[in-house]
Scaffold this motif. Structure first.
Motif, PDB file in Angstrom:
ATOM      1  N   HIS A 161     -13.750 -12.397   6.638  1.00 23.37           N
ATOM      2  CA  HIS A 161     -14.737 -12.225   7.702  1.00 23.37           C
ATOM      3  C   HIS A 161     -14.049 -11.691   8.947  1.00 23.37           C
ATOM      4  CE1 HIS A 161     -17.662 -14.520   5.408  1.00 23.37           C
ATOM      5  NE2 HIS A 161     -16.726 -15.412   5.185  1.00 23.37           N
ATOM      6  N   THR A 162     -14.789 -10.924   9.744  1.00 22.24           N
ATOM      7  CA  THR A 162     -14.286 -10.494  11.041  1.00 22.24           C
ATOM      8  C   THR A 162     -15.195 -11.063  12.118  1.00 22.24           C
ATOM      9  OG1 THR A 162     -15.541  -8.434  10.967  1.00 22.24           O
ATOM     10  CG2 THR A 162     -13.267  -8.357  10.150  1.00 22.24           C
ATOM     11  N   PHE A 163     -14.592 -11.304  13.275  1.00 19.04           N
ATOM     12  CA  PHE A 163     -15.321 -11.891  14.394  1.00 19.04           C
ATOM     13  C   PHE A 163     -14.997 -11.113  15.655  1.00 19.04           C
ATOM     14  CE2 PHE A 163     -14.435 -15.142  11.281  1.00 19.04           C
ATOM     15  CZ  PHE A 163     -15.667 -15.736  11.102  1.00 19.04           C
ATOM     16  N   HIS A 164     -15.995 -10.943  16.496  1.00 21.64           N
ATOM     17  CA  HIS A 164     -15.837 -10.245  17.775  1.00 21.64           C
ATOM     18  C   HIS A 164     -16.530 -11.099  18.821  1.00 21.64           C
ATOM     19  CE1 HIS A 164     -16.371  -6.189  20.098  1.00 21.64           C
ATOM     20  NE2 HIS A 164     -15.845  -7.130  20.845  1.00 21.64           N
ATOM     21  N   PHE A 165     -15.744 -11.677  19.710  1.00 21.60           N
ATOM     22  CA  PHE A 165     -16.264 -12.549  20.758  1.00 21.60           C
ATOM     23  C   PHE A 165     -16.071 -11.882  22.108  1.00 21.60           C
ATOM     24  CE2 PHE A 165     -14.647 -15.416  17.434  1.00 21.60           C
ATOM     25  CZ  PHE A 165     -15.798 -16.113  17.135  1.00 21.60           C
ATOM     26  N   VAL A 216      -4.966 -13.327  16.104  1.00 18.97           N
ATOM     27  CA  VAL A 216      -5.407 -13.387  14.707  1.00 18.97           C
ATOM     28  C   VAL A 216      -6.042 -12.037  14.359  1.00 18.97           C
ATOM     29  CG1 VAL A 216      -6.923 -14.575  13.076  1.00 18.97           C
ATOM     30  CG2 VAL A 216      -5.729 -15.885  14.849  1.00 18.97           C
ATOM     31  N   PRO A 217      -5.574 -11.397  13.277  1.00 15.33           N
ATOM     32  CA  PRO A 217      -6.002 -10.024  12.977  1.00 15.33           C
ATOM     33  C   PRO A 217      -7.497  -9.819  12.767  1.00 15.33           C
ATOM     34  CG  PRO A 217      -4.273 -10.741  11.452  1.00 15.33           C
ATOM     35  CD  PRO A 217      -4.606 -11.907  12.322  1.00 15.33           C
ATOM     36  N   ASN A 218      -8.207 -10.799  12.260  1.00 16.32           N
ATOM     37  CA  ASN A 218      -9.632 -10.610  11.982  1.00 16.32           C
ATOM     38  C   ASN A 218     -10.528 -11.067  13.143  1.00 16.32           C
ATOM     39  OD1 ASN A 218      -8.827 -13.317  11.215  1.00 16.32           O
ATOM     40  ND2 ASN A 218     -10.870 -13.566  10.353  1.00 16.32           N
ATOM     41  N   ILE A 219      -9.895 -11.360  14.294  1.00 14.76           N
ATOM     42  CA  ILE A 219     -10.651 -11.831  15.450  1.00 14.76           C
ATOM     43  C   ILE A 219     -10.364 -10.928  16.645  1.00 14.76           C
ATOM     44  CG2 ILE A 219     -10.997 -13.741  17.064  1.00 14.76           C
ATOM     45  CD1 ILE A 219     -10.134 -15.629  14.811  1.00 14.76           C
ATOM     46  N   LYS A 220     -11.433 -10.496  17.306  1.00  7.77           N
ATOM     47  CA  LYS A 220     -11.298  -9.679  18.509  1.00  7.77           C
ATOM     48  C   LYS A 220     -11.962 -10.463  19.644  1.00  7.77           C
ATOM     49  CE  LYS A 220     -12.343  -5.076  20.299  1.00  7.77           C
ATOM     50  NZ  LYS A 220     -13.009  -3.794  20.015  1.00  7.77           N
ATOM     51  N   ILE A 221     -11.185 -10.724  20.701  1.00 10.39           N
ATOM     52  CA  ILE A 221     -11.699 -11.502  21.825  1.00 10.39           C
ATOM     53  C   ILE A 221     -11.602 -10.663  23.085  1.00 10.39           C
ATOM     54  CG2 ILE A 221     -11.356 -13.543  23.274  1.00 10.39           C
ATOM     55  CD1 ILE A 221     -10.328 -14.977  20.772  1.00 10.39           C
ATOM     56  N   GLY A 222     -12.726 -10.517  23.750  1.00 11.08           N
ATOM     57  CA  GLY A 222     -12.772  -9.786  25.006  1.00 11.08           C
ATOM     58  C   GLY A 222     -13.186 -10.692  26.144  1.00 11.08           C
ATOM     59  N   VAL A 223     -12.681 -10.378  27.329  1.00  9.79           N
ATOM     60  CA  VAL A 223     -13.058 -11.101  28.542  1.00  9.79           C
ATOM     61  C   VAL A 223     -13.646 -10.085  29.511  1.00  9.79           C
ATOM     62  CG1 VAL A 223     -12.216 -12.442  30.512  1.00  9.79           C
ATOM     63  CG2 VAL A 223     -11.248 -12.841  28.230  1.00  9.79           C
ATOM     64  N   VAL A 224     -14.846 -10.370  29.999  1.00  9.40           N
ATOM     65  CA  VAL A 224     -15.488  -9.510  30.999  1.00  9.40           C
ATOM     66  C   VAL A 224     -15.100 -10.065  32.368  1.00  9.40           C
ATOM     67  CG1 VAL A 224     -17.653  -8.633  31.939  1.00  9.40           C
ATOM     68  CG2 VAL A 224     -17.437  -9.031  29.468  1.00  9.40           C
ATOM     69  N   PRO A 225     -14.231  -9.322  33.082  1.00 16.53           N
ATOM     70  CA  PRO A 225     -13.826  -9.808  34.406  1.00 16.53           C
ATOM     71  C   PRO A 225     -14.980  -9.751  35.400  1.00 16.53           C
ATOM     72  CG  PRO A 225     -12.749  -7.709  33.902  1.00 16.53           C
ATOM     73  CD  PRO A 225     -13.599  -8.066  32.728  1.00 16.53           C
ATOM     74  N   LEU A 226     -14.898 -10.594  36.403  1.00 14.27           N
ATOM     75  CA  LEU A 226     -15.949 -10.617  37.426  1.00 14.27           C
ATOM     76  C   LEU A 226     -16.185  -9.237  38.021  1.00 14.27           C
ATOM     77  CD1 LEU A 226     -14.984 -13.888  39.332  1.00 14.27           C
ATOM     78  CD2 LEU A 226     -17.034 -13.501  37.949  1.00 14.27           C
ATOM     79  N   GLU A 227     -15.095  -8.491  38.240  1.00 16.43           N
ATOM     80  CA  GLU A 227     -15.204  -7.184  38.881  1.00 16.43           C
ATOM     81  C   GLU A 227     -15.999  -6.180  38.049  1.00 16.43           C
ATOM     82  OE1 GLU A 227     -11.722  -8.083  37.835  1.00 16.43           O
ATOM     83  OE2 GLU A 227     -11.913  -9.557  39.411  1.00 16.43           O
ATOM     84  N   ALA A 228     -16.105  -6.416  36.743  1.00 15.71           N
ATOM     85  CA  ALA A 228     -16.807  -5.471  35.869  1.00 15.71           C
ATOM     86  C   ALA A 228     -18.315  -5.596  35.986  1.00 15.71           C
ATOM     87  CB  ALA A 228     -16.389  -5.686  34.408  1.00 15.71           C
TER      88      ALA A 228
END
Length: 140
Positions: free
Chosen positions: A27-31, A61-73
């Motif tokens: 499984h792949t995950f994108h958070f 972890v290769p099957n997990i992509k984690i992004g952070v939306v900064p306040l400035e965005a």
């Protein structure tokens, strides 16, 4: 009916089962998280530090992509609810009084567009880790 300690135990068991799925390479995950979510304290500093540490480790972890939306965005104008898309076939929104599930194609398409907008604003990999480490430093 489940009450008291039984309910807490049941919720913990479900949480562990969901987290175990993260390690399944099939499984792949994108958070995507808003930067402010890194500072939302669930119980106490020790719990928050443990969650942030786990989040930081999951970025490798290769099957997990984690992004952070900064306040400035900035953020797109959306309702105040978290949501999960499952293979663009199912949607689950978490709101204050529970979960809303949908398989309506229009609802799924709307949330896919919102997710794509958040994805464009999010920072990933080392840049995301920078924000996670800032939160760890804050709670340390």
């Amino acid at each position: 009916m489940i009450q008291g300690k039984e309910l807490g135990s049941e919720i913990m068991k479900e949480t562990i089962q969901r987290q175990d799925l993260l390690w399944d390479q099939r499984h792949t995950f994108h958070f995507i998280l808003q930067q402010t979510a890194l500072y939302t304290k669930p119980a106490n500093y020790a719990v928050q530090l443990a969650q942030l540490d786990r989040l930081e480790r999951l970025t490798d972890v290769p099957n997990i992509k984690i992004g952070v939306v900064p306040l400035e965005a900035g953020l797109p104008v959306t309702e105040n609810a978290t949501f999960a898309l499952y293979d663009n076939e199912r949607l689950m929104k978490t709101v204050a009084n529970g979960d809303i599930r949908s398989s309506d194609p229009q609802d799924i398409a709307l949330h896919a567009r919102i997710f794509a907008d958040l994805d464009r604003r999010a920072l990933y990999y080392d840049e995301a880790k920078k924000y996670i480490r800032q939160a760890i430093s804050y709670f340390s």
